[in-house]
Structure formats: structure tokens, C-alpha cells
Write an enzyme that holds these catalytic residues in place. Structure first.
Site, PDB file in Angstrom:
ATOM      1  N   ASP A 136      -9.831   9.535   9.539  1.00 57.37           N
ATOM      2  CA  ASP A 136      -9.973   9.127   8.139  1.00 57.37           C
ATOM      3  C   ASP A 136     -10.814   7.854   8.080  1.00 57.37           C
ATOM      4  O   ASP A 136     -10.397   6.835   7.548  1.00 57.37           O
ATOM      5  CB  ASP A 136      -8.600   8.932   7.500  1.00 57.37           C
ATOM      6  CG  ASP A 136      -8.671   8.894   5.974  1.00 57.37           C
ATOM      7  OD1 ASP A 136      -9.744   9.229   5.420  1.00 57.37           O
ATOM      8  OD2 ASP A 136      -7.670   8.536   5.338  1.00 57.37           O
ATOM      9  N   GLY A 140       0.825  -1.200   0.000  1.00 57.65           N
ATOM     10  CA  GLY A 140       0.000   0.000   0.000  1.00 57.65           C
ATOM     11  C   GLY A 140       0.852   1.240   0.000  1.00 57.65           C
ATOM     12  O   GLY A 140       1.939   1.266   0.559  1.00 57.65           O
TER      13      GLY A 140
END
Ligand code: NAG
Ligand code: NAG
Ligand code: NAG
Ligand code: NAG
Ligand code: NAG
Ligand code: NAG
Ligand code: NAG
Ligand code: NAG
Length: 765
Positions: free
Chosen positions: A570, A453
Site C-alpha cells: 500500500d 488514525g
């Protein structure tokens, strides 16, 4: 409601494939006619062709001439009226200049805008995009900045899949709509903001946050603008705000943007050099440079040479006669040119540094004395030279020791000592301080193959340490003043033990940037699960959706209710991992908490950001509640938070609620007579979570409790969840998710934070 007017489209993928044959045939014919014809192609293409004042130089070529190295470098020289010609690549991207030394080309990029239209009380949008995927062109990360002008503006720059890999943005506000503190030449968040882009971007599109619109300030600044453009070409002027069309007019609606191009006959110089036929660096005195992602190379003249490195002969790299270019190569003495460089000596009878004005001094001593001095000097020089050598050796020794100490210093710098003490004091168990070597070995020195990622907050690697699979996250660097806070956060985070939170196993502080080590969760993210559901390849029952929601809410509630609350900041479906049995595990805090306290950097993901937060720039637990509301809404409707038409799901939900048409918005897969009571209560909960302003939103604890009740309701427990077989995932449509922005497509067999679209907005207050 917004009206998408003139959503412009640049069709960049080309229809030139029929031309390849013609080009190849031409080349073939030339080769047949003359054995030395490799050079023949270039002989007629040696000289630059001018088009509209732009020199079209090899490897570029005007399309009719057949000179271009490949179809991607073909330039159309079109008549644009009044006898004016302009060069275009890919049919409609205007070319401004070509730099063969740097491998760059400047082209014109449309300025996107959002303007309030008073007569229709709507925002008019014009959004531009460019697609260079599959071509040798990339947006230059060093030369360009995403530039946004406006007084109440949040614009996003994104790659193709706007909920995908890359998305960043930039906020520009004028306090209370006034222009106080707005200064010419300063672009720092007041009326103007700029943000950098990552390396290798090949797709560009602009989105405007619709909840920040100019309807309230239309008489002063009705328009907001956003464009990716050459940073050196931009200088902020306050007139861009006071006369609203000024910015657009200055650039004629299109600003220059710099593209990096590469030759793609081979991936690297090494591979290219093997096949001299196709090796593009034809000139002598040339050097070949790999592109950063090793998907091509560029050629460049060696130092002291200039010309076109792609051409043989007189137009190729030639020695620069420095003596004739006094302005760039000053010489105040006798100048002697040599291949690749030059000598600049003081006139006879004087000595010193002739490249500096007044650098030469008349010699005072006679040749004899000079000889004597020379002898003494040489003896001394030898002596000192020896001493110097000893000193250098000693210094090197010290340096080596310093290197060894450096890892230790990083450790100290990141507050390692404090952490150790805290851990000792608390008798902390289950938290490991990893060694630098361990991390390096486990990630094979941070090899690309281990990356699972990449995002704005750092890179995530998969690794195995002591036989346990872990995810290692490399944070951004932290600054000195916040290290104490960082360590405190770490101590709190590692104590968090909750079945629905990805466990922080430890960290390593012996690098420039802290590394956090998490448990590895094998499976998908909630976002991916919902994608499967959307494509009807997997059925997620209402019960499962509510359970996942309840578990996630529980996790957030746990974080919020710690003695020192942790705000996630988030919350989105891509950050909810699903372990075996589709058990939710909230992830991706840790690094984020490092920056959380600096309110100058709002973050979040479009579609999930609380409008309250955009106004206050102060993160509170209510912001997480809002974002969670969006997730719950996604679960109920099966829709993305931003639709393809860029319409926000929350807006659609609110409209549907006031029109009483909620049913139409819901995912037909979960709607049935029996479940309506539960669904209605869930929709009520969504509505409470999305209330703006957020003061009356329920706490995460209340949300979690209600969701647990709903998930346990008899109506929803009737239908069992079919198991998610991992085989299904192989058939996942990878179309949009594997679009390779960074040159590498990762088969997504396992979990990842890959689809992070972290928004790192830069702005000053
Ligand atoms: C961008 O171009 C690539 C290659 O031509 C193509 O596969 C992709 O679908 C394009 N993307 C869009 C959004 O048009
Ligand atoms: C290229 O330019 C040079 C000098 O400018 C000239 O002497 C030569 O004839 C030109 N070659 C062609 C093929 O036009
Ligand atoms: C330029 O000319 C080419 C070939 O005639 C055409 O395909 C292209 O659309 C033109 N581009 C512009 C911007 O007019
Ligand atoms: C504003 O909206 C009206 C009505 O929809 C439209 O006719 C007009 O062209 C719009 N003005 C601009 C500048 O787009
Ligand atoms: C502008 O935003 C406000 C709230 O953010 C919203 O109420 C209003 O409807 C929006 N106006 C337009 C024209 O989009
Ligand atoms: C910006 O670029 C344009 C187009 O190349 C050029 O005409 C203009 O002079 C440039 N302005 C500055 C300030 O560099
Ligand atoms: C910006 O300029 C272009 C070209 O002059 C024009 O087409 C466009 O409508 C302008 N945009 C605005 C918001 O005025
Ligand atoms: C002369 O001065 C220039 C400019 O300061 C410097 O770069 C160069 O190294 C000097 N040369 C010598 C021989 O000292």
C-alpha cells in the site's frame, strides 16, 4: 479517454432555512394561544398522513402541515404525474417508508453505472452521490451493503474526500468473461460482489476503476452497476449479467437504501432528559437510546408496548394485547394480558408450558397427592437449591480464574510463545513485548481522545510509554492458521532497522487482536506536504522532492531485499511520514503483512494500484514499484493521483508523454532551464516504473540508486529548501480533511495514518 456523461448530482443540503422561521412562528402562536400547546402541536399531527402509500408519521411531517419535529424531517408530497403523489425528503430523495421504532427510513438511491458505448468506443459513466453531512441521517451499516454487478468491474465507495478517510471497494469478475460458476442468489465475487460499510457514513459516492472496463466483453455484459442498497432487498440473479439492463430495470434505476436517523435536540439521552420541553420521547412507557457516536438519540417503546414513542396519548406507546395477537404471541391455554407482557396458563386440571402447542398435560394426580409431592419437592428443592448455590459459587470462582487466564490465552493464540522462543534464540534486542496493562494505561483504555488514525486495517492510537511517544496500532484479528506466519513477520519486521522506515518497537499479544507499537513520528505525511505545496503555502524544492523520493525508494528497496522480502502493498504518499528535516519514513506495514498472503483480498489505494495486480491478484515487488512510480509522478507534477474529475494521473502522464506535452503536466514550481536534464531523467524513471505489464520494471534498488544520483546532481542542489515551520500547519486549509465522518474532527498537528484510504476489497475466486 473517458467521457463523463451525465455525472449526476443530488443536492442534498437544503435551502429550508427560511422555513424555520415560519415553523417557529407557528409554534409560537400556538403556545401563546394555549398554555398546554406543547401537546397542541402534536394533537393535529397525531395521526399519520398518507402520501403515495407511505405513512408520514411524527417526527416526520408533510412540509405544508408544519408537523415535522425539525426541518430535516419535513417531507414534500409532490405530484409526479398521472395523479400519483410521492414523498421526498431534501427535495429530491424519494422516501419509501419510515420506521419510528428503529429510527430508520428507507429511501431510493440511484444505481451508478459504467457502460461501454460501442459507437463511440468510450465508457459512459453515471455516478451518483448523496450528502447527508450536517443532517440527522446516516447510512445504516447493518441494513445496507455496497452491491456491485458486472463481469469486469471494480467499483469504489467513498466518502466526500475520496482520497480521505473512508474508501472501500468490491471486485466482480467472471473468469474469462464466462458465466461459469455464477449462481443465482450467490453474491461472492463472480459477477456480483457486496461489501459492508462502516458505521456513521453520511456521504456516499461511487467511483469505477477505469482500467477495468467492459470494452473487451461488451457483447455479453457491456454495463457494470454499483449501488449502496438494502441488503435484504437484493438477491442476485444471473439474468442481471445475461440481459445487461435487467438489474437496472428491476429497480427502475433506483434501489432502496436504509438510513438511520436520530433526534438531535441533544447529543445524548442524559442531556436530552434534562430539558423536558425539547425531549422528543413524549410517550409513556418509552425508553431513550443513544446513537452509537453520541450525536443524538432515538426513542423506542419499552418491551411489550407498541406505538409511536414520539407522541403523547393514544398514538404513543400502548400495551400490546398479546392475547389478541396469537400469531406473534402463541398461547394454547388461558391467556391473560398484563401491562407490558402476558400470562399464558394451562387450562384448569392440566399443567405444563401453554405457549407450546401440546405443551399442557392433563394432571394425573389428585390434589392431595399433589400436596404431598409438593411438600417433599419443596424440601428437596431447598436442599438442591443450597447445593446449586455452592456449585454456582464454585463455577464463578473458576470463571474468574479463566478471565485471568484469558489474556494469557490471547498471548498463546497469537503465537506469543513462538515469538518468545524465537526472540530467545536470536538474542533479539530492541523489541519489547508490552503488557496488556501497559497498553491500556497508555491509551487510557483505548479512549477516543488517543485515536490518531482509523483505517481498514485497524486503529492507531497515540500514547506515551515509559516517557517515549509511540503509535499503537490495533490490528484486525488474525486467524489461527496464520499465526506462525504472523510471528515470523513480526520477528523480521522488528529487526528492520533503517533510517527511513518507521521503527517497530514491539507488540502486545495479550488482546483479542495483536497490537503493534511503533515509534511516533512527529510531523506530516508526504500527502499533506504536497497539499501544502499545491495550495502554494509552502515551496518544496526539486532537490527535496528527489531526496524524499530517494529515501522512500531506499526504504522499500531495503524491505524488498531482506532474506524474506517484505512487500509493502500500500505504497502511497499518505504512508510516507516526514520526520524533522523532512526525512522520509515509510510506514504502515506490519498489520498489512498479516493479510498479505491471502491473495483473495487485494488491497491498495485507488490511483496507486498496479493494473497488473488487479489482473493477477498476486502481490509482487513489482506492484510496489508501480505505486512508487505514482508517488514520483506526484512529486514531479504536484498533482493528485486521481484528479477531481477522477482522471488518473498515470493516464494523463502517458498521454502527455506520447503527445510530447510533459512540460505542461509538470509542477511549474520546479521547472526551470537548469533542472530540465534532471527532470527529464526522473520522468523517464517514472515511465519505467509504470510499464504494464510489469516484468520490465526496474527493481526498487535500481530506482533508489538513480534517484540518489539525481538528488545529488549539482543543478538541483543550487536552491536550498526553506524550512518547514510547524506554525504554517495551523493555517492549513482544513476544509476537506476535517470533514467529520466519524463525528470528531481531529486537529492535525502531528503525524498520522489518518488519511488512510485502505481498500479492503472482498471477493472470492
Ligand atoms: C455536504 O454537506 C455539507 C453540509 O451541508 C457541506 O458542508 C459539504 O460541503 C457538502 N459536501 C459536498 C461535496 O457538497
Ligand atoms: C386520528 O385518528 C383517530 C382514529 O383513527 C380518530 O378517531 C381521530 O379523530 C383522528 N384525529 C385527527 C386529529 O384527525
Ligand atoms: C417537490 O416539491 C417541492 C416544493 O414544491 C420542490 O421544491 C421539490 O423540488 C419537488 N421535488 C421533486 C422531486 O419534484
Ligand atoms: C454512444 O455514443 C454516441 C456518440 O458519442 C452517442 O450519440 C450515444 O448517445 C451513446 N449511446 C449511449 C447509450 O449513451
Ligand atoms: C479499457 O481498459 C484498457 C486497459 O485496461 C484500455 O487500454 C482501454 O483504452 C480502456 N477502454 C476504454 C473505452 O476506456
Ligand atoms: C424491495 O424494495 C421495494 C421498494 O420498497 C419493494 O417494492 C420490493 O418488494 C422489495 N423487494 C424485496 C425482495 O424485498
Ligand atoms: C437505468 O434506469 C433508469 C430509469 O429507468 C434510466 O434512466 C437509466 O438510463 C438506466 N440505466 C441504464 C444503464 O440503462
Ligand atoms: C415455554 O416454552 C417457550 C418456547 O419454547 C419458552 O420460551 C418458555 O420459556 C417456556 N416457558 C416456561 C415457563 O417454561
Amino acid at each position: 479517454m473517458s467521457h463523463h456523461r451525465g455525472a449526476a448530482v443530488a443536492a442534498i443540503c437544503a435551502a429550508f432555512y427560511q422555513n424555520i422561521w415560519i415553523w417557529m412562528l407557528l409554534l409560537g402562536a400556538a403556545l401563546a394561544a394555549d398554555p398546554l400547546a406543547g401537546a397542541a402541536t402534536s394533537s393535529q399531527c397525531q395521526n399519520a398522513t398518507k402520501c403515495g402509500g407511505v405513512d408520514i408519521v411524527y417526527p416526520f411531517g408533510v412540509s405544508s402541515s408544519g408537523c415535522a419535529l425539525s426541518p430535516d424531517f419535513e417531507v414534500d408530497c409532490n405530484h409526479t404525474g398521472n395523479g400519483v403523489h410521492k414523498p421526498f425528503i431534501f427535495k429530491n430523495v424519494e422516501l419509501l417508508s419510515i420506521d419510528v421504532q428503529l429510527g430508520q427510513a428507507r429511501v431510493r438511491n440511484h444505481i451508478s453505472y459504467a457502460c461501454y458505448n460501442i459507437s463511440s468506443d468510450e465508457m459512459n459513466f453515471y455516478r451518483w452521490w448523496l450528502n447527508f453531512s450536517g443532517t440527522p441521517y446516516r447510512f445504516s451499516d447493518s441494513a445496507n451493503k455496497f452491491t456491485v454487478i458486472g463481469c469486469r468491474t471494480l467499483a469504489y465507495i467513498a466518502d466526500e474526500d475520496y482520497v480521505g478517510r473512508y474508501m472501500s471497494g468490491c471486485v466482480s469478475v467472471c473468469r474469462r468473461g464466462e458465466l461459469i460458476g455464477v449462481t443465482d442468489g450467490v453474491c461472492s465475487g463472480k459477477g456480483c460482489c457486496q461489501t459492508a460499510i462502516p458505521k456513521g457514513l453520511d456521504y456516499y459516492q461511487v467511483l469505477f476503476e477505469e482500467s477495468m472496463n467492459t470494452s473487451g466483453i461488451y457483447n455479453r455484459t457491456p454495463c457494470s452497476y454499483a449501488v449502496l442498497m438494502e441488503a435484504s432487498n437484493f438477491s442476485f440473479s444471473t439474468t442481471y449479467l445475461t440481459s445487461p439492463l435487467e438489474f437496472n430495470n428491476t429497480y427502475g434505476g433506483q434501489a432502496p437504501v436504509v438510513l438511520d436517523w436520530t433526534i438531535q435536540t441533544a447529543n445524548t439521552c442524559k442531556e436530552a432528559e434534562v430539558n423536558l420541553e425539547s425531549y422528543a420521547c413524549k410517550s409513556d412507557k418509552v425508553k431513550c437510546i443513544d446513537s452509537f457516536d453520541r450525536t443524538g438519540y432515538i426513542c423506542s417503546c419499552q418491551d411489550g408496548y407498541q406505538g409511536n414513542p414520539y407522541l403523547q396519548g393514544p398514538n404513543g406507546c400502548q400495551d400490546i394485547n398479546e392475547c389478541q395477537h396469537g400469531e406473534s404471541y402463541p398461547c394454547y391455554g388461558d391467556c391473560y394480558n398484563k401491562p407490558g407482557s402476558f400470562d399464558c396458563l394451562c387450562h384448569a386440571g392440566s399443567s405444563g408450558n401453554a405457549t407450546i402447542q401440546g405443551g399442557c398435560r392433563k394432571d394425573l394426580l389428585s390434589p392431595k397427592t399433589r400436596l404431598a409431592i409438593g411438600v417433599v419437592a419443596s424440601v428437596l428443592a431447598v436442599l438442591f437449591g443450597f447445593l446449586g448455590w455452592e456449585v454456582i459459587r464454585h463455577k464463578q470462582k473458576i470463571k474468574r480464574q479463566a478471565l485471568l487466564r484469558q489474556t494469557d490465552e490471547f498471548f498463546q493464540q497469537h503465537g506469543g510463545q513462538i515469538l518468545l522462543e524465537m526472540m530467545k534464540a536470536d538474542g533479539n534486542d530492541g523489541f519489547t513485548l508490552y503488557k496488556r496493562g501497559e497498553i491500556e494505561t497508555a491509551t487510557n483504555n483505548f479512549s477516543k481522545a488517543h485515536v490518531i488514525g482509523e483505517g481498514g486495517q485497524g486503529t492507531v492510537y497515540k500514547a506515551v510509554i515509559d516517557g517515549v511517544a509511540v503509535a499503537i496500532k490495533k490490528c484486525k484479528e488474525i486467524d489461527e492458521s496464520r499465526k506462525m506466519e504472523f510471528v515470523q513477520e513480526l520477528v523480521i519486521l522488528c529487526r528492520v532497522s533503517h533510517p527511513n522506515i518507521v521503527k517497530l518497537l514491539g507488540c502486545c499479544l495479550q488482546f483479542e487482536a495483536p497490537m503493534l507499537v511503533y515509534e511516533f513520528v512527529q510531523n506530516k505525511t508526504l500527502q499533506e506536504l504536497l497539499d501544502l505545496q499545491r495550495s502554494r503555502r509552502f515551496h518544496v524544492t526539486l532537490g527535496t522532492r528527489l531526496r524524499i523520493a530517494a529515501e522512500s525508494a531506499d526504504a522499500l528497496s531495503h524491505l524488498h531485499s531482506l532474506p524474506h522480502p517484505i512487500l509493502h502493498g500500500d505504497v502511497k504518499t499518505a504512508n510516507i511520514l516526514l520526520a524533522n528535516g523532512l526525512v522520509a519514513k515509510v510506514s504502515d506495514f506490519g498489520c498489512s503483512t498479516i493479510d498479505e498472503r491471502t491473495q483473495a483480498v487485494p488491497k491498495g489505494t485507488p490511483g496507486y494500484i498496479d493494473p497488473d495486480y488487479l489482473v493477477e491478484y498476486q502481490l509482487t515487488t513489482r506492484n510496489d514499484v508501480y505505486s512508487f512510480g505514482v508517488i514520483l509522478l506526484e512529486l514531479l507534477t504536484g498533482r493528485r493521483p486521481l484528479s477531481k474529475e477522477r482522471k488518473s494521473l498515470t493516464l494523463m502522464f502517458q498521454e502527455a508523454r506520447s503527445n510530447g506535452t510533459i512540460i505542461e503536466l509538470l509542477d511549474s514550481d520546479i521547472v526551470d532551464e537548469m533542472s530540465m536534464r534532471v527532470i527529464k531523467r526522473a520522468a523517464d524513471l517514472v515511465s519505467q516504473c509504470l510499464v504494464v505489464p510489469g516484468t520490465t520494471r526496474p527493481s526498487m534498488t535500481l530506482v533508489a540508486a538513480e534517484l540518489r544520483r539525481l538528488a545529488e546532481a549539482d543543478e538541483v542542489k543550487r536552491s536550498p529548501q526553506p524550512p518547514l515551520v510547524l506554525e504554517d500547519l495551523r493555517f492549513m486549509d482544513m476544509g476537506s480533511t476535517t470533514n467529520t465522518l466519524y463525528g470528531e474532527s481531529r486537529t492535525s498537528g502531528a503525524y498520522s495514518l489518518e488519511k488512510k484510504a485502505v481498500l479492503s476489497i472482498e471477493f472470492a475466486r
